[in-house]
Write a protein that holds these residues in place. Structure first.
Motif, mmCIF file in Angstrom:
data_model
loop_
_atom_site.group_PDB
_atom_site.id
_atom_site.type_symbol
_atom_site.label_atom_id
_atom_site.label_comp_id
_atom_site.label_asym_id
_atom_site.label_seq_id
_atom_site.Cartn_x
_atom_site.Cartn_y
_atom_site.Cartn_z
ATOM 1 N N PRO A 176 -21.087 31.203 53.289
ATOM 2 C CA PRO A 176 -20.405 32.361 52.698
ATOM 3 C C PRO A 176 -20.136 33.497 53.676
ATOM 4 O O PRO A 176 -19.187 34.267 53.484
ATOM 5 C CB PRO A 176 -21.361 32.813 51.588
ATOM 6 N N VAL A 177 -20.942 33.625 54.729
ATOM 7 C CA VAL A 177 -20.715 34.676 55.727
ATOM 8 C C VAL A 177 -20.008 34.114 56.955
ATOM 9 O O VAL A 177 -18.965 34.620 57.379
ATOM 10 C CB VAL A 177 -22.042 35.342 56.139
ATOM 11 N N ALA A 178 -20.554 33.051 57.540
ATOM 12 C CA ALA A 178 -19.959 32.477 58.748
ATOM 13 C C ALA A 178 -18.538 31.990 58.498
ATOM 14 O O ALA A 178 -17.704 31.999 59.414
ATOM 15 C CB ALA A 178 -20.820 31.330 59.253
ATOM 16 N N GLY A 179 -18.254 31.586 57.275
ATOM 17 C CA GLY A 179 -16.904 31.120 56.959
ATOM 18 C C GLY A 179 -15.849 32.197 57.105
ATOM 19 O O GLY A 179 -14.654 31.896 57.170
ATOM 20 N N GLU A 180 -16.268 33.468 57.181
ATOM 21 C CA GLU A 180 -15.330 34.565 57.350
ATOM 22 C C GLU A 180 -15.048 34.889 58.814
ATOM 23 O O GLU A 180 -14.198 35.738 59.113
ATOM 24 C CB GLU A 180 -15.859 35.816 56.651
ATOM 25 N N LEU A 181 -15.747 34.233 59.715
ATOM 26 C CA LEU A 181 -15.482 34.460 61.135
ATOM 27 C C LEU A 181 -14.039 34.091 61.468
ATOM 28 O O LEU A 181 -13.542 33.034 61.049
ATOM 29 C CB LEU A 181 -16.427 33.622 61.997
ATOM 30 N N SER A 182 -13.384 34.945 62.246
ATOM 31 C CA SER A 182 -11.985 34.678 62.610
ATOM 32 C C SER A 182 -11.852 33.356 63.339
ATOM 33 O O SER A 182 -10.897 32.601 63.106
ATOM 34 C CB SER A 182 -11.459 35.823 63.483
ATOM 35 N N ALA A 183 -12.786 33.056 64.234
ATOM 36 C CA ALA A 183 -12.702 31.821 65.008
ATOM 37 C C ALA A 183 -12.865 30.590 64.126
ATOM 38 O O ALA A 183 -12.306 29.525 64.414
ATOM 39 C CB ALA A 183 -13.769 31.819 66.102
ATOM 40 N N VAL A 184 -13.627 30.712 63.037
ATOM 41 C CA VAL A 184 -13.787 29.604 62.095
ATOM 42 C C VAL A 184 -12.554 29.477 61.222
ATOM 43 O O VAL A 184 -12.028 28.381 61.019
ATOM 44 C CB VAL A 184 -15.061 29.796 61.255
ATOM 45 N N ASP A 199 -23.279 18.766 68.394
ATOM 46 C CA ASP A 199 -22.123 18.240 67.685
ATOM 47 C C ASP A 199 -21.349 19.440 67.151
ATOM 48 O O ASP A 199 -21.607 19.931 66.050
ATOM 49 C CB ASP A 199 -22.571 17.321 66.550
ATOM 50 N N VAL A 200 -20.412 19.913 67.945
ATOM 51 C CA VAL A 200 -19.721 21.155 67.606
ATOM 52 C C VAL A 200 -18.834 20.971 66.377
ATOM 53 O O VAL A 200 -18.660 21.895 65.574
ATOM 54 C CB VAL A 200 -18.918 21.663 68.816
ATOM 55 N N GLY A 201 -18.289 19.780 66.180
ATOM 56 C CA GLY A 201 -17.492 19.527 64.987
ATOM 57 C C GLY A 201 -18.311 19.694 63.722
ATOM 58 O O GLY A 201 -17.874 20.313 62.751
ATOM 59 N N ALA A 202 -19.531 19.155 63.734
ATOM 60 C CA ALA A 202 -20.411 19.283 62.582
ATOM 61 C C ALA A 202 -20.842 20.736 62.389
ATOM 62 O O ALA A 202 -20.949 21.217 61.245
ATOM 63 C CB ALA A 202 -21.640 18.391 62.761
ATOM 64 N N ILE A 203 -21.068 21.437 63.481
ATOM 65 C CA ILE A 203 -21.427 22.860 63.382
ATOM 66 C C ILE A 203 -20.286 23.645 62.759
ATOM 67 O O ILE A 203 -20.493 24.489 61.878
ATOM 68 C CB ILE A 203 -21.773 23.414 64.781
ATOM 69 N N ARG A 204 -19.074 23.364 63.198
ATOM 70 C CA ARG A 204 -17.914 24.072 62.661
ATOM 71 C C ARG A 204 -17.772 23.841 61.161
ATOM 72 O O ARG A 204 -17.477 24.772 60.396
ATOM 73 C CB ARG A 204 -16.653 23.607 63.400
ATOM 74 N N GLU A 205 -18.001 22.617 60.714
ATOM 75 C CA GLU A 205 -17.935 22.325 59.278
ATOM 76 C C GLU A 205 -19.037 23.064 58.515
ATOM 77 O O GLU A 205 -18.802 23.592 57.421
ATOM 78 C CB GLU A 205 -18.049 20.821 59.057
ATOM 79 N N GLU A 206 -20.221 23.102 59.079
ATOM 80 C CA GLU A 206 -21.322 23.823 58.440
ATOM 81 C C GLU A 206 -20.983 25.307 58.286
ATOM 82 O O GLU A 206 -21.195 25.902 57.219
ATOM 83 C CB GLU A 206 -22.594 23.675 59.279
ATOM 84 N N SER A 245 -9.518 30.373 61.819
ATOM 85 C CA SER A 245 -8.329 29.965 62.578
ATOM 86 C C SER A 245 -8.536 28.662 63.338
ATOM 87 O O SER A 245 -7.675 28.254 64.124
ATOM 88 C CB SER A 245 -7.937 31.067 63.563
ATOM 89 N N ASP A 246 -9.698 28.005 63.113
ATOM 90 C CA ASP A 246 -10.025 26.740 63.779
ATOM 91 C C ASP A 246 -10.022 26.903 65.297
ATOM 92 O O ASP A 246 -9.505 26.060 66.034
ATOM 93 C CB ASP A 246 -9.056 25.630 63.359
ATOM 94 N N ASP A 289 -12.361 36.324 68.528
ATOM 95 C CA ASP A 289 -11.169 35.534 68.223
ATOM 96 C C ASP A 289 -11.403 34.051 68.495
ATOM 97 O O ASP A 289 -10.899 33.186 67.768
ATOM 98 C CB ASP A 289 -9.975 36.011 69.061
ATOM 99 N N VAL A 290 -12.151 33.761 69.573
ATOM 100 C CA VAL A 290 -12.413 32.387 69.996
ATOM 101 C C VAL A 290 -13.903 32.245 70.275
ATOM 102 O O VAL A 290 -14.516 33.140 70.872
ATOM 103 C CB VAL A 290 -11.621 32.017 71.271
ATOM 104 N N VAL A 291 -14.483 31.134 69.840
ATOM 105 C CA VAL A 291 -15.863 30.811 70.176
ATOM 106 C C VAL A 291 -15.868 29.559 71.042
ATOM 107 O O VAL A 291 -15.258 28.543 70.692
ATOM 108 C CB VAL A 291 -16.721 30.581 68.920
ATOM 109 N N LEU A 292 -16.554 29.653 72.180
ATOM 110 C CA LEU A 292 -16.758 28.513 73.070
ATOM 111 C C LEU A 292 -18.225 28.119 72.975
ATOM 112 O O LEU A 292 -19.102 28.850 73.456
ATOM 113 C CB LEU A 292 -16.383 28.883 74.513
ATOM 114 N N HIS A 293 -18.488 26.997 72.336
ATOM 115 C CA HIS A 293 -19.864 26.545 72.147
ATOM 116 C C HIS A 293 -20.291 25.729 73.360
ATOM 117 O O HIS A 293 -19.737 24.665 73.641
ATOM 118 C CB HIS A 293 -19.998 25.702 70.881
ATOM 119 N N GLN A 294 -21.272 26.228 74.082
ATOM 120 C CA GLN A 294 -21.715 25.580 75.309
ATOM 121 C C GLN A 294 -22.354 24.217 75.042
ATOM 122 O O GLN A 294 -22.799 23.930 73.942
ATOM 123 C CB GLN A 294 -22.707 26.491 76.040
#
Length: 420
Positions: A342-350, A330-337, A352-353, A317-322
Motif C-alpha cells: 500500500p505504501v511502496a506501490g506509490e513509489l514513482s519508480a514502481v 530477484d529484482v523482478g520478484a521484489i518489484r512485484e512485492e 512507472s516500472d 524517479d529511478v531505482v537501481l537495485h544493486q
C-alpha cells in the motif's frame, strides 16, 4: 598460528619477492611505496570521476635481460617479480574479472565467497563474449563465516599461491587476523597486491592509513596489468571503455531533464541506500551519467536503513537495485512485492516500472562495460535503446546488435590476445 617450518619448499612463489620482506618490513612497507605525497589518502579525480592517487602510470619496469620486473599498488608499494604469477588467490569479483580480462583467468585458485554465486555473475556477462569464460570448478572458498567474515590463514598456506590478489588491509580487518598475520602470510607464502577501499573511498584500518591511496577502476586495472605484464592488453580494453564513456557523455540530455536516481538494496521490508554521487569504483557504472542522486540530501552510511514511508518521502524517479544480474536478489520478484504494497506501490519508480536490476559494485573492467551499457538503457532508453526485460538468474539479456553500445567482438579478441 606459527609458520609451518616443515612445509615443502615453494616453487614459483620463490620467484615473486616482496621487496620489503627481507628487511623485516611491516604490513605495508615496500621498496618504493606509492603513498600520497602528503601522507594521507588522495582524493584527486580520475577519468571516471571516482577519485584517484596520482602515483605514476602503473606500468611494469624491469630488466629485459633477466625477465625480472616490478609493479606498484598502494598500500603494498612495489613488488618484484621474476616470473608472471600462474597461481593466484583472489578475494573479490573485481580481481577475478581483471584476471580474465588480462587473459589469466586460469590462474585464479579461489574466491572470497561462494564460487558458484560469483561465477554465475561473471557467466552472465561473459555469455555475450565469444570464447570468454571463467572456470570456477574447484576454486577454494576463502570465507567460511556465516554471519561475519572468517578466513583461515592455514588455507592460504594450503593454496600456496604465487600472488595474493587481495587487499592486505582488508584481511587485517578480518576476525582472527592481525597486522602480524598479514605480514606472516606475505613473507612465508606470497606477496599481497590489491586495493579494495577505493570502492567507496572508505577508511582502511588504522595501520594502513598512512600508506593508502585511492584509485579509479582503470588505475587499479593498469597496475594489476603490470603485475601480469599485460599492459598492452589492458590499454586496448581501456580504449573500449573510454569510447563507451564518450558515446554516453556525447548523447546525454540537459541536466534538468535527467531523472533522480536511487541505488539501493531491498531486503525483508527494508531499503539499504547507497550514494551514487560519491567517489569510488562502486559507482563507475553510474557516474558518467551525472544524474541527480536521490539521497544527496541524506547522511547515508553503511548502517542507513529506510522503511517504505521514508523512501516514499525521497521518491526517486529511478531505482537501481544493486547485485541484480545473476546475483543475490530477484529484482523482478521484489518489484512485484512492492507494487502490491500500500505504501511502496506509490513509489514513482514502481508505478512507472523503472525499478531495475542493476550491477555489482565490486566490478572489474569487463563487468563495467556491460554495466555502463545497462545503466544507459535504464536511465535514457530514448537515447540509448530500451533495456529488455530481465529474469532473475538469466544471462545479461540479448540486445540487438544495432543497439550495442560497445563492440563485443573487439572485447573478446582483446581477452583472447588476438586484437591488433
Amino acid at each position: 598460528m606459527e609458520p609451518d617450518a616443515d612445509r615443502p619448499a615453494a616453487t614459483r612463489r620463490d620467484a615473486i619477492r616482496y621487496c620489503g620482506a627481507a628487511a623485516g618490513a611491516g604490513l605495508l612497507a615496500g621498496c618504493a611505496g606509492i603513498e600520497p605525497t602528503d601522507g594521507s589518502a588522495s582524493t584527486g579525480s580520475g577519468d571516471d570521476g571516482s577519485g584517484a592517487a596520482d602515483q605514476g602510470d602503473g606500468s611494469a619496469s624491469g630488466d629485459a635481460g633477466t625477465g625480472s620486473y616490478t609493479a606498484e599498488l598502494a598500500p603494498v608499494g612495489e613488488v618484484a617479480f621474476d616470473a608472471v604469477p600462474e597461481d593466484v588467490m583472489v578475494y573479490s569479483l573485481l580481481y577475478a574479472d581483471l584476471a580474465v580480462a588480462l587473459g589469466h583467468g586460469d590462474a585464479v585458485n579461489s574466491l572470497g565467497f561462494d564460487a558458484d554465486a560469483g561465477g554465475n555473475t561473471l557467466d552472465a556477462y561473459y555469455a555475450g563474449l565469444d570464447g570468454v569464460a571463467f572456470d570456477r570448478e574447484g576454486l577454494a572458498q576463502l570465507n567460511s563465516g556465516s554471519g561475519g567474515v572468517s578466513v583461515d590463514r592455514e588455507l592460504l598456506y594450503e593454496l600456496d599461491s604465487d600472488l595474493h590478489l587481495a587487499d592486505p588491509c582488508l584481511f587485517a580487518s578480518f576476525d582472527g587476523w592481525s597486522e602480524a598475520d598479514v605480514a606472516e602470510v606475505r613473507d612465508n607464502v606470497a606477496p599481497w597486491f590489491g586495493n579494495v577501499y577505493s570502492r567507496r573511498h572508505s577508511e582502511p584500518p588504522e595501520p594502513c592509513r598512512d600508506e593508502y591511496a585511492y584509485y579509479t577502476l582503470p588505475e587499479i586495472g593498469e597496475r594489476v596489468a603490470a603485475a601480469f605484464r599485460e599492459e598492452e592488453r589492458f590499454a586496448a580494453l581501456e580504449t573500449v571503455r573510454e569510447d563507451l564513456v564518450e558515446t554516453i557523455r556525447g548523447d546525454l540530455p540537459p541536466a534538468e531533464e535527467r531523472p533522480t536516481v536511487a541505488a539501493l538494496i531491498y531486503m525483508d521490508g527494508t531499503y539499504y541506500p547507497s550514494r551514487t554521487d560519491e567517489p569510488g569504483f562502486a559507482n563507475a557504472h553510474v557516474r558518467p551519467f551525472d544524474v541527480p542522486d536521490a539521497f544527496a540530501a541524506d547522511d547515508v552510511t553503511y548502517e542507513t536503513a529506510y522503511d517504505h514511508e521514508r523512501l516514499l518521502e525521497v521518491d526517486p524517479d529511478v531505482v537501481l537495485h544493486q547485485y541484480g544480474i545473476a546475483s543475490y536478489y530477484d529484482v523482478g520478484a521484489i518489484r512485484e512485492e512492492l507494487a502490491d504494497h500500500p505504501v511502496a506501490g506509490e513509489l514513482s519508480a514502481v508505478e512507472s516500472d523503472r525499478f531495475y536490476p542493476s550491477g555489482h559494485p565490486v566490478q572489474g573492467p569487463i563487468m563495467n562495460l556491460f554495466q555502463l551499457e545497462m545503466t544507459a538503457k535504464q536511465l535514457f532508453p530514448e537515447r540509448f535503446g530500451e533495456w529488455p526485460g530481465y529474469e532473475h538468474g538469466d544471462d545479461y539479456p540479448e540486445i540487438p546488435e544495432s543497439e550495442h553500445l560497445f563492440d563485443r567482438d573487439r572485447v573478446a579478441a582483446i581477452v583472447a590476445g588476438d586484437a591488433e
